[in-house]
Design a protein around this motif. Structure first.
Motif: not given
Length: 333
Positions: A173-174, A39-45
């Protein structure tokens, strides 16, 4: 002492610490669907993390206003002058527009909120700077450990998402997970961890709700993954030395089973993601990957028909071996 590295390769956006502790689960009441898919993750603090403090020349001498104001590496900047800071750009705009006046920073450090006053200084071209490198997001590829159709959540990675430079847990964050496909493998070799290389698809699988030492957890959006054979989550004392299988994907998006051995049991600490040691014995996995590579983090490990854990780390001095975290400790409320 064995040297090791987390196995997930994350490409971090340029320019942390989340609550939520894994809890034990009863094997009798918990059955799940095995993962193994990339899977890919897009992570925002939640805020921006200080990853480095650096001096600059102000025309007469070298200065670092951030350090002078009491900021430290791994601090998470939440607000400046009462304004929420969500991106690197937010912080840059606030600093450059301050006119050299002192600024009130609300930061998080070791789970506590602190207030610091920082006075940016101008460099030789008149731009006001803090002397701090910060990071607001990251993206990368990992492996799903399991899906739980009873409460529609997933567990993945087997360790938290951490900053690649400081090793600190990144504040969530999201974040969302999306489909991924593996296009090539860089083999591991002694002293160097290889990696699964791939690309994100447009398919959103779910949202991340917790970033913890033993993995990331979240809610499933795509219900097509909530089907398949169900496996019991083994109790820690059911894990034995001997034969086991790793479920992982080294090409495309379809997981396969490969042989390995559990060579030793280390500890039963739910706050430790190095509960047992694994050794890859499958010839194909050794030939194609050299053992364990970055991107395999979270790959489920099965023994005696039960999910016993997931891959977390590779030993750099022997990439055929690595650590596993017990599945019992990869359950989050």
């Amino acid at each position: 002492m064995k040297k090791f590295a987390r196995t997930t390769a994350f490409v971090l956006a340029f320019a942390m610490f989340i609550t939520g502790v894994p809890v034990s689960a009863s094997a009798e009441s918990s059955t799940v669907i095995l993962g193994g898919q990339p899977f890919g993750v897009k992570f925002y603090n939640d805020g921006v993390m200080v990853i480095e403090l650096e001096e600059f020349f102000n025309g007469s001498h070298y200065v670092c206003p951030a350090k002078e104001g009491g900021l430290q590496v791994d601090d998470v900047i939440k607000k400046v002058n009462g304004i929420e800071i969500k991106t690197n750009e937010d912080l840059q705009e606030t600093a450059t527009g301050c006119g050299g006046k002192g600024m009130s920073f609300i930061i998080e450090r070791d789970g506590k909120e602190l207030c610091k006053t920082v006075k940016p200084q101008a460099n030789t071209v008149g731009t006001y700077l803090l002397g701090a490198w910060v990071r607001d997001s990251c993206a990368g590829i990992g492996t799903v450990t399991y899906y739980n159709p009873d409460n529609n959540y997933f567990a993945a990675l087997g360790h938290g998402i951490c900053d690649r430079d400081t090793g600190a847990m990144m504040p969530l964050g999201e974040a969302e997970i999306v489909g991924a496909s593996i296009s090539s493998v860089e083999k591991s070799s002694t002293g160097k961890a290889g990696s699964l290389n791939g690309y994100f698809t447009d398919k959103t699988l779910g949202t991340v709700t917790n970033n913890t030492i033993n993995g990331i957890y979240g809610t499933i959006i795509d219900n097509s993954y909530l089907s398949g054979d169900r496996f019991e989550i083994a109790e820690f004392d059911e894990i034995q030395t001997g034969d086991a299988q790793i479920i992982t994907t080294i090409s495309g998006d379809r997981p396969e089973s490969y042989d390995l051995k559990i060579t030793s049991i280390r500890n039963d600490d739910p706050r430790n993601n190095e509960n047992f040691v694994i050794k890859v014995t499958d010839k194909r996995l050794l030939d194609e990957c050299g053992g364990i590579v970055q991107g395999m983090s979270g790959s489920p490990i099965v023994q005696n028909g039960k999910l016993i854990g997931a891959v977390t780390h590779v030993f750099l001095n022997n990439p055929e071996e690595g650590y596993g975290v017990a599945a019992q400790f990869m359950v989050c409320n």
